[in-house]
Enzyme design. Structure first.
Site, PDB file in Angstrom:
ATOM      1  N   ARG A  55      17.319   5.946  -4.649  1.00  0.00           N
ATOM      2  CA  ARG A  55      18.448   6.252  -4.080  1.00  0.00           C
ATOM      3  C   ARG A  55      19.018   7.655  -4.176  1.00  0.00           C
ATOM      4  NH1 ARG A  55      22.316   3.922  -2.645  1.00  0.00           N
ATOM      5  NH2 ARG A  55      21.981   3.742  -0.460  1.00  0.00           N
ATOM      6  N   GLU A  70      19.550  -8.923  11.598  1.00  0.00           N
ATOM      7  CA  GLU A  70      18.696  -8.960  10.462  1.00  0.00           C
ATOM      8  C   GLU A  70      19.239  -7.566   9.137  1.00  0.00           C
ATOM      9  OE1 GLU A  70      16.292  -6.050  12.878  1.00  0.00           O
ATOM     10  OE2 GLU A  70      14.977  -7.316  14.113  1.00  0.00           O
ATOM     11  N   PRO A  71      20.223  -9.044   8.678  1.00  0.00           N
ATOM     12  CA  PRO A  71      20.846  -7.903   7.382  1.00  0.00           C
ATOM     13  C   PRO A  71      19.712  -7.711   6.556  1.00  0.00           C
ATOM     14  CG  PRO A  71      21.602 -10.412   8.042  1.00  0.00           C
ATOM     15  CD  PRO A  71      20.622 -10.033   9.282  1.00  0.00           C
ATOM     16  N   GLY A  72      19.960  -6.856   5.637  1.00  0.00           N
ATOM     17  CA  GLY A  72      19.374  -6.650   4.353  1.00  0.00           C
ATOM     18  C   GLY A  72      19.980  -6.894   3.230  1.00  0.00           C
ATOM     19  N   ARG A  73      20.904  -5.409   3.531  1.00  0.00           N
ATOM     20  CA  ARG A  73      21.448  -5.160   2.536  1.00  0.00           C
ATOM     21  C   ARG A  73      22.775  -5.714   2.424  1.00  0.00           C
ATOM     22  NH1 ARG A  73      21.715   0.922   1.222  1.00  0.00           N
ATOM     23  NH2 ARG A  73      21.037   1.033   3.815  1.00  0.00           N
ATOM     24  N   CYS A  99       9.751  13.812 -15.216  1.00  0.00           N
ATOM     25  CA  CYS A  99       9.717  15.466 -15.127  1.00  0.00           C
ATOM     26  C   CYS A  99      10.237  16.111 -13.251  1.00  0.00           C
ATOM     27  CB  CYS A  99       8.307  16.018 -15.516  1.00  0.00           C
ATOM     28  SG  CYS A  99       7.273  14.838 -16.934  1.00  0.00           S
ATOM     29  N   GLU A 100      11.644  15.776 -13.295  1.00  0.00           N
ATOM     30  CA  GLU A 100      11.754  17.039 -11.881  1.00  0.00           C
ATOM     31  C   GLU A 100      13.507  16.891 -12.420  1.00  0.00           C
ATOM     32  OE1 GLU A 100      10.355  16.376  -7.850  1.00  0.00           O
ATOM     33  OE2 GLU A 100       8.798  15.135  -8.449  1.00  0.00           O
TER      34      GLU A 100
HETATM   35  N1  LLP Z   1      16.431  -3.941  11.176  1.00  0.00           N
HETATM   36  C1  LLP Z   1      15.914  -3.202  11.159  1.00  0.00           C
HETATM   37  C2  LLP Z   1      14.913  -2.782  12.725  1.00  0.00           C
HETATM   38  C3  LLP Z   1      15.649  -1.813   9.734  1.00  0.00           C
HETATM   39  O1  LLP Z   1      15.303  -0.493  10.158  1.00  0.00           O
HETATM   40  C4  LLP Z   1      16.405  -2.055   9.101  1.00  0.00           C
HETATM   41  C5  LLP Z   1      16.440  -0.586   8.087  1.00  0.00           C
HETATM   42  C6  LLP Z   1      17.504  -3.455   8.461  1.00  0.00           C
HETATM   43  C7  LLP Z   1      16.976  -4.002  10.006  1.00  0.00           C
HETATM   44  C8  LLP Z   1      18.579  -3.693   7.835  1.00  0.00           C
HETATM   45  O2  LLP Z   1      19.113  -3.270   7.711  1.00  0.00           O
HETATM   46  P1  LLP Z   1      20.431  -3.423   6.068  1.00  0.00           P
HETATM   47  O3  LLP Z   1      21.111  -3.954   7.022  1.00  0.00           O
HETATM   48  O4  LLP Z   1      19.653  -3.254   4.680  1.00  0.00           O
HETATM   49  O5  LLP Z   1      21.340  -1.560   6.668  1.00  0.00           O
HETATM   50  N2  LLP Z   1      16.052   3.170   2.114  1.00  0.00           N
HETATM   51  C9  LLP Z   1      17.828   2.844   3.028  1.00  0.00           C
HETATM   52  C10 LLP Z   1      18.043   1.809   3.966  1.00  0.00           C
HETATM   53  C11 LLP Z   1      17.131   2.316   4.966  1.00  0.00           C
HETATM   54  C12 LLP Z   1      17.004   1.091   6.106  1.00  0.00           C
HETATM   55  C13 LLP Z   1      16.152   0.628   6.945  1.00  0.00           C
HETATM   56  N3  LLP Z   1      16.235   0.585   8.230  1.00  0.00           N
HETATM   57  C14 LLP Z   1      18.536   2.886   1.927  1.00  0.00           C
HETATM   58  O6  LLP Z   1      18.463   2.968   0.386  1.00  0.00           O
HETATM   59  O7  LLP Z   1      19.999   3.118   1.784  1.00  0.00           O
END
Ligand code: LLP
Length: 416
Positions: free
Chosen positions: A315, A276-279, A345-346
């Site tokens: 972030r 489940e990659p996001g970042r 304003c912070e």
């Molecule tokens: N799967 C699950 C169940 C998750 O909770 C997350 C991220 C991912 C996959 C994706 O993770 P990644 O590959 O993107 O690391 N807002 C924070 C990051 C929050 C991540 C939450 N969960 C930031 O800006 O660093």
């Protein structure tokens, strides 16, 4: 610079074949700009390294849920990891296949579960016995028999920012492995659900991949015990979490290395792997373009006031995160000690603090790097600021995938 898909041509920053100055001219600022080619390249790095193994890549929608990005990945064949009914709605609007969606999250509501079942969501990662019981009841009412994994909490330290570590027993996420084991042994109680998977996600922005492999060992041992007991576990979801570079000095894991090591370890085990990659798909593919409004000298530093703020990129304020900030037009000039701050304003409203910055002037464009993940999605209307526009670049062509919000957008749904 920790970006891919961006390069300088004669000192000017381009995203693929598109000049960022030209984009700012037409789309105005602040604007998020993404390299579509980089997003696809990252996705394909996972796919290629896992090609020898039955697998699914479920892009984590929370990282960047704009329809243009979701549609790009849906066309490439990606599945999706969602954590709300709203994210499912977005995936469907973008042309994603609900059968290849996994619904994760610790607090799914009855309404969200009903909606997800109606839409034919293929997979649910459940995080408590109570949720499992509710899902079983709703699936039975809906005549559905979705696949389910329990998200286990392996109590492994991901060594990342405390707000984004999720794999310790102190965290709200997942179910303790011993407890999960007891639930799997009672799988019959949760018919019509098909309890055929185990899932695990230990955190985000992880640099030391050993943490993933430590968690994997524990999960594989659990699967072995369950199988010995006659359970039919065929799916393993290892979550997302691979870190990306924010500073030029960051040495980060390489997608292909991580995924090929997983493929090698899982070969011949009769398991389909889901990630489940996001970042790591979108992070380095995006910048936030902003314009310098004013310079304000102070006793020990200069404040560079720009038109993007914490409501656009949260972030730095929320995680003390570092984003490189570079001028779009590079020219020889001295550096100065500066805070790059927005109009909100912070005092927590900064994009950079105590940074050595080129001596930029009002009117100049800056790009905040590595803003493709958890950038726009965390944006708000704080201080009644319309949210930024978004642009997707593919080769020499670029298009606005989200209009800048208007003043009317700010009051939509409200009444006096
Ligand atoms: N799967 C699950 C169940 C998750 O909770 C997350 C991220 C991912 C996959 C994706 O993770 P990644 O590959 O993107 O690391 N807002 C924070 C990051 C929050 C991540 C939450 N969960 C930031 O800006 O660093």
């Amino acid at each position: 610079m920790p970006l891919s898909g961006f390069e300088r041509r004669h000192g000017e920053l381009y995203c693929e074949g598109a000049s960022l100055s030209a984009i700012a001219e037409k789309a105005d600022t602040p604007t998020y700009v993404y390299s579509g080619t980089t997003i696809l390249d990252n996705y394909r790095s996972y796919a290629a390294a896992l090609s020898t193994l039955p697998h699914e890549i479920h892009y984590a929608v929370k990282a960047n849920s704009s329809l243009g990005i979701l549609a790009l990945l849906a066309r490439e064949g990606a599945g999706f990891d969602i954590v709300s009914g709203g994210e499912l709605f977005r995936v469907l609007q973008a042309g994603g296949d609900p059968a290849r969606v996994v619904f994760s999250g610790v607090g799914k509501t009855r309404q969200e579960l009903v909606y997800a079942l109606e839409q034919g969501t293929g997979w649910f990662n459940c995080e408590s016995e109570a949720e499992l019981r509710l899902l079983a009841e709703l699936a039975s009412d809906a005549g559905a028999a979705p696949s389910v994994a329990l998200r286990v909490n392996p109590n492994v330290d991901a060594q990342t920012h405390p707000y984004i570590a999720t794999g310790l027993s102190a965290h709200k996420f997942g179910i303790d492995i011993a407890e999960a084991e007891r639930i799997y042994r009672r799988a019959d109680e949760f018919a019509p659900l098909r309890l055929e998977g185990v899932s695990c996600h230990i955190g985000s922005q992880i640099f030391n991949t050993q943490a993933f492999f430590d968690a994997l060992d524990l999960v594989l041992a659990l699967i072995e015990r369950l199988r010995d007991d006659g359970a039919n576990i065929t799916q393993l979801d290892l979550g997302g979490g691979l870190g990306v570079a924010y500073k030029p000095s960051d040495t980060t894991p390489v997608i292909a290395d991580y995924a090929s090591r997983l493929a090698a370890l899982l070969q011949g085990r009769g398991l389909k792997l889901t990630l489940e990659p996001g970042r790591s798909i979108v992070g380095q593919a995006g910048v936030l373009l902003t314009r310098v409004l004013y310079r304000k000298p102070a006793a020990t530093k200069t404040f560079i006031v720009v038109d993007a703020a914490m409501n656009d990129l949260l972030r730095p304020a929320l995680y003390q995160a570092h984003h490189e900030i570079v001028p779009v037009i590079d020219r020889q000039r001295p550096n100065l000690r500066a805070d790059v701050v927005g109009p909100v304003c912070e005092s927590g409203d900064f994009l950079a603090k105590d940074r050595d910055m080129p001596d930029v002037q009002p009117g100049e464009l800056l790009a905040a790097a590595t803003a493709g993940a958890y950038g726009f999605v965390l944006a708000s209307n704080y201080n009644a600021r319309p949210r930024a526009a978004e642009v997707l670049v593919e080769g020499d062509r670029w298009r606005i995938i989200r209009d800048r919000e208007s003043l009317d957008d700010l009051i939509r749904g409200e009444r006096t």
